[in-house]
Design an enzyme around this catalytic site. Structure first.
Site, PDB file in Angstrom:
ATOM      1  N   PRO A  46       0.824  -1.209   0.000  1.00 55.29           N
ATOM      2  CG  PRO A  46      -0.804  -1.577   1.614  1.00 55.29           C
ATOM      3  CD  PRO A  46       0.502  -2.104   1.123  1.00 55.29           C
ATOM      4  CD  GLU A  47       1.980   3.822  -4.559  1.00 53.89           C
ATOM      5  OE1 GLU A  47       2.359   5.004  -4.546  1.00 53.89           O
ATOM      6  OE2 GLU A  47       1.946   3.133  -5.595  1.00 53.89           O
ATOM      7  CE  LYS A  81       5.356   3.001   0.226  1.00 52.99           C
ATOM      8  NZ  LYS A  81       6.020   2.051  -0.714  1.00 52.99           N
ATOM      9  NE  ARG A 103       8.471  -2.280  -5.883  1.00 53.64           N
ATOM     10  CZ  ARG A 103       7.844  -1.466  -5.021  1.00 53.64           C
ATOM     11  NH1 ARG A 103       8.519  -0.907  -4.036  1.00 53.64           N
ATOM     12  NH2 ARG A 103       6.564  -1.228  -5.160  1.00 53.64           N
TER      13      ARG A 103
END
Length: 266
Positions: free
Chosen positions: A2-3, A52, A256
């Site tokens: 989750p950002e 986060k 990523r």
């Protein structure tokens, strides 16, 4: 993972549901039972997000530090029975908040919280964020802006989607070295991040498409993706760019997935 907008939305909802109440705190799974017992029926002071990381404070010397990681979920709902995998439950007569599968869920001191925050960069969603501090580091760096945006020591809370989409919207190549990014473009990038992430908090999903590129405006089918939301490049590898028609490119950058349009982001 989750950002940052997800964590800020969680903090907002937790505060709305529990502030100045004395909720039940438990660990149906059992792995956080000893810690939960210390906070059970203590006054809920507030939840706060930085990047986060989520911090939950009670009228107690220790506070909860949560990082959802890759698979963690924190759901608020009307009262219901917990699942056996619920690590942490905060509940009152109106709401239950169930945490499942976090990377971290631990009790920490205020000093430990300060130590964690000292390692994080500026969070575009926080009023105390200092973009000037970020600019000085970006402006001196040989690293690409695509790499810098994912560095939590610089841009706390920014993840893969909020890296890819603002860069596209501003026509910035993800391969541009930070020291070659102009100050006006950095300011525009920071502004776009703050606006897009704030919109994500409000909507609970990430939409980055401008009005002229929506499915309705372009007469195209809406996006179908587990992440939801209308985007320009994220997870659209090989599909035509909504602006110039060039196929969206993809490669792995520092472990990523990176998405960009070679036509619009020269």
């Amino acid at each position: 993972m989750p950002e940052g907008h997800v964590i800020h939305r969680l903090a907002r909802d937790l505060n709305s549901a529990f502030t100045q109440t004395t909720p039940q705190v438990s660990s149906p799974q059992g792995r956080f039972a000893t810690e939960a017992a210390q906070l059970d029926q203590q006054t809920f002071i507030g939840a706060d997000a930085h990047g986060k990381h989520l911090f939950i404070t009670f009228d107690h010397p220790l506070q909860i530090h949560i990082h959802l990681g890759l698979i963690g979920k924190f759901h608020l709902s009307e009262p219901k029975d917990p699942t056996p995998t619920t690590r942490l439950r905060i509940a009152n007569d109106h709401t239950t908040a169930d945490l499942i599968g976090p990377q971290w869920c631990r009790l920490i001191t205020e000093d430990a919280r300060a130590h964690t925050l000292a390692k994080l960069g500026a969070d575009p969603l926080r009023e105390d964020a200092d973009p000037e501090w970020v600019w000085t580091r970006v402006h001196r760096s040989n690293r690409t802006i695509g790499s810098l945006l994912m560095d939590q020591k610089l841009f706390a809370g920014v993840g893969n989607i909020y890296r890819a989409e603002p860069l596209f919207r501003l026509g910035i190549s993800p391969f541009l070295p930070g020291k070659q990014l102009s100050r006006p473009l950095f300011d525009a990038l920071w502004t776009d991040l703050t606006e897009l992430m704030a919109d994500g908090v409000t909507k609970g999903r990430i939409d980055t498409i401008r009005p002229e590129h929506t499915p309705e405006a372009m007469g195209r089918p809406p996006r179908k993706d587990d992440h939801g939301g209308e985007v320009y490049v994220y997870r659209r590898a090989g599909q035509p760019c909504h602006v110039c028609g060039t196929p969206i490119e993809h490669q792995v950058m520092e472990g990523r997935n990176l998405f960009w349009c070679p036509g619009c982001q020269r």
